[in-house]
Design an enzyme around this catalytic site. Sequence first.
Site, PDB file in Angstrom:
ATOM      1  N   GLY A 239       0.751  -1.245   0.000  1.00  0.00           N
ATOM      2  CA  GLY A 239       0.000   0.000   0.000  1.00  0.00           C
ATOM      3  C   GLY A 239       0.777   1.288   0.000  1.00  0.00           C
ATOM      4  N   GLU A 274       3.908  -6.846   1.957  1.00  0.00           N
ATOM      5  CA  GLU A 274       3.457  -7.208   0.610  1.00  0.00           C
ATOM      6  C   GLU A 274       3.557  -5.999  -0.326  1.00  0.00           C
ATOM      7  OE1 GLU A 274      -0.561  -8.552   1.183  1.00  0.00           O
ATOM      8  OE2 GLU A 274       0.030 -10.200   2.497  1.00  0.00           O
ATOM      9  N   PRO A 275       4.738  -5.431  -0.483  1.00  0.00           N
ATOM     10  CA  PRO A 275       4.845  -4.245  -1.336  1.00  0.00           C
ATOM     11  C   PRO A 275       4.732  -4.602  -2.812  1.00  0.00           C
ATOM     12  CG  PRO A 275       7.019  -4.954  -0.652  1.00  0.00           C
ATOM     13  CD  PRO A 275       6.043  -5.878   0.014  1.00  0.00           C
ATOM     14  N   GLY A 276       4.017  -3.792  -3.564  1.00  0.00           N
ATOM     15  CA  GLY A 276       3.916  -3.986  -5.007  1.00  0.00           C
ATOM     16  C   GLY A 276       4.386  -2.737  -5.722  1.00  0.00           C
ATOM     17  N   ARG A 277       3.513  -1.721  -5.676  1.00  0.00           N
ATOM     18  CA  ARG A 277       3.760  -0.469  -6.400  1.00  0.00           C
ATOM     19  C   ARG A 277       5.099   0.165  -6.023  1.00  0.00           C
ATOM     20  NH1 ARG A 277      -0.573   2.552  -8.192  1.00  0.00           N
ATOM     21  NH2 ARG A 277      -1.919   1.414  -6.764  1.00  0.00           N
ATOM     22  N   ARG A 313      -4.787   2.292 -16.135  1.00  0.00           N
ATOM     23  CA  ARG A 313      -4.886   3.031 -14.874  1.00  0.00           C
ATOM     24  C   ARG A 313      -5.602   4.377 -15.014  1.00  0.00           C
ATOM     25  NH1 ARG A 313      -1.149   4.810 -12.299  1.00  0.00           N
ATOM     26  NH2 ARG A 313      -2.061   4.480 -10.256  1.00  0.00           N
ATOM     27  N   CYS A 345     -12.132   2.160 -29.019  1.00  0.00           N
ATOM     28  CA  CYS A 345     -13.469   2.739 -29.192  1.00  0.00           C
ATOM     29  C   CYS A 345     -14.197   2.827 -27.866  1.00  0.00           C
ATOM     30  CB  CYS A 345     -14.233   1.930 -30.219  1.00  0.00           C
ATOM     31  SG  CYS A 345     -13.479   2.097 -31.844  1.00  0.00           S
ATOM     32  N   GLU A 346     -13.672   3.611 -26.972  1.00  0.00           N
ATOM     33  CA  GLU A 346     -14.289   3.909 -25.664  1.00  0.00           C
ATOM     34  C   GLU A 346     -13.910   5.341 -25.325  1.00  0.00           C
ATOM     35  OE1 GLU A 346     -15.993   1.786 -23.687  1.00  0.00           O
ATOM     36  OE2 GLU A 346     -15.552  -0.114 -24.687  1.00  0.00           O
ATOM     37  N   TYR A 374       0.832  -2.313 -12.035  1.00  0.00           N
ATOM     38  CA  TYR A 374      -0.569  -2.271 -12.495  1.00  0.00           C
ATOM     39  C   TYR A 374      -0.654  -1.717 -13.922  1.00  0.00           C
ATOM     40  CZ  TYR A 374      -0.907  -3.016  -7.525  1.00  0.00           C
ATOM     41  OH  TYR A 374      -0.716  -3.535  -6.261  1.00  0.00           O
TER      42      TYR A 374
HETATM   43  N1  PLP Z   1      -1.450  -7.065  -0.705  1.00  0.00           N
HETATM   44  C1  PLP Z   1      -2.744  -7.113  -1.039  1.00  0.00           C
HETATM   45  C2  PLP Z   1      -3.632  -8.068  -0.323  1.00  0.00           C
HETATM   46  C3  PLP Z   1      -3.250  -6.276  -2.046  1.00  0.00           C
HETATM   47  O1  PLP Z   1      -4.540  -6.335  -2.385  1.00  0.00           O
HETATM   48  C4  PLP Z   1      -2.369  -5.373  -2.697  1.00  0.00           C
HETATM   49  C5  PLP Z   1      -2.868  -4.444  -3.719  1.00  0.00           C
HETATM   50  O2  PLP Z   1      -3.821  -3.767  -3.571  1.00  0.00           O
HETATM   51  C6  PLP Z   1      -1.023  -5.382  -2.331  1.00  0.00           C
HETATM   52  C7  PLP Z   1      -0.593  -6.228  -1.325  1.00  0.00           C
HETATM   53  C8  PLP Z   1      -0.020  -4.483  -2.991  1.00  0.00           C
HETATM   54  O3  PLP Z   1      -0.323  -3.167  -2.800  1.00  0.00           O
HETATM   55  P1  PLP Z   1       0.679  -2.032  -3.313  1.00  0.00           P
HETATM   56  O4  PLP Z   1       0.963  -2.319  -4.742  1.00  0.00           O
HETATM   57  O5  PLP Z   1      -0.065  -0.778  -3.109  1.00  0.00           O
HETATM   58  O6  PLP Z   1       1.897  -2.127  -2.463  1.00  0.00           O
END
Ligand code: PLP
Length: 424
Positions: A239, A274-277, A313, A345-346, A374
Amino acid sequence: MHHFHYSGGRLFCEGVDLAEIASAVGTPCYVYSSATLVRHARVIADAFSGQDVLIAFSVKANGNLAVLATLAQEGCGADVVSGGELVRARRAGIPASKIVFSGVGKTAAEMDYALWEGIHQFNVESAAELRLLSQVASAKGKTAKIALRVNPDVAAGGHPNISTGKAGDKFGVPWAEAEALYAEAARLPCIEAVGVDVHIGSQIGDLVPMRAAFEKVVALALRLREQGHDIRRIDVGGGLGIPYKEGDAPPPPTAYAAMIADVTKGLGFELILEPGRVIAGNAGVMLTTALYEKQAPDRTFLIVDAGMNDLIRPALYGAHHDILPLAEPAAGQGRRTYDVVGPICESTDKFATAREMPEVKAGDRLAFMSAGAYGAVLSSSYNARYLVPEVLVDGDRYEIVRRRPTFDEMVGLEKVPDWLTMTA
Ligand code: PLP
């Protein structure tokens, strides 16, 4: 910080001229920087040094095997939300012992596979899921280590569509039911409750709601310990926000880590992140080519060859991406104001409204910045467009890590039934 920069008037990714990739691969395409991925993984690891932590990269942000393999080499684990993501993580070399399985809709087959792999933890999101997991694990003679994902009723996130921790959201076990469900978990066969999990949203630019949620979760974990549960892990989800444009100032990982240390200190929890972004977002760009300019009574459209099927996005969340020309604008070059749109076409196929930027001519190449998370994962072949390719740069070399499919491959899964071909 990332590794996309102008040098000699051209936009580079590390040591590679992006125009060279655009010519060789064609546009649209994604380009990722290994150095940025590695740097971001290390910045987080360093921020948490001294804390017992598993960094489980959120595969949903970018599931490309080469990206995952890059992070696997850095020691990252994975947070997956489907059996398919679990396969990806394993194929990329991430050990099962570093994988957590989140998501509200796990099927029995997915649970079965994850148990066979021997993953680190299931993040269970409902009573019904808990009971099914107990049945599946019992049938296999395995014990599932679980955390309940709790819903702390705290709002956060850069957009309502990416806020996941409010009471009305579909995610997590309702706060008031959590303790009873841990009691049930203790009675269920082949279930071992080892932790508490929370994830309140994405692109969060403020530590205050995060701290509020984590304090609630830690208090819950301590109550559960008093009730006899051996709770030893706290999964704080992902997050953390990233800068998408000048002026954005999300909390740095060091402040995030210090806040978590403060909330959990001395309590002996193993942390899961759980870092993604924050790892992948600024490690990728999407390249596109300007096709046409079109004048409307009140605006000028710049039509590019990338569409919302390639980068959704902006259409999905009204998200902002900086748009940089691959050829650095000369001092004094004219500026224009465009609505930047794609060919789909949107009406929502729009990347920017009234964006003031250096003048663009047909054929000019542009980069949508901060598209590493994403981005390609959400791409599709809508309007029968080719699935967008992906490229990984490492120093002065690059490799196509997802090639553009052929048209035959795109329609290869489809079939015209005999009863239609027989009448031809
Ligand atoms: N963990 C869970 C359960 C998620 O749903 C998400 C994305 O929304 C993430 C981790 C990764 O979030 P972020 O990319 O914001 O770090």
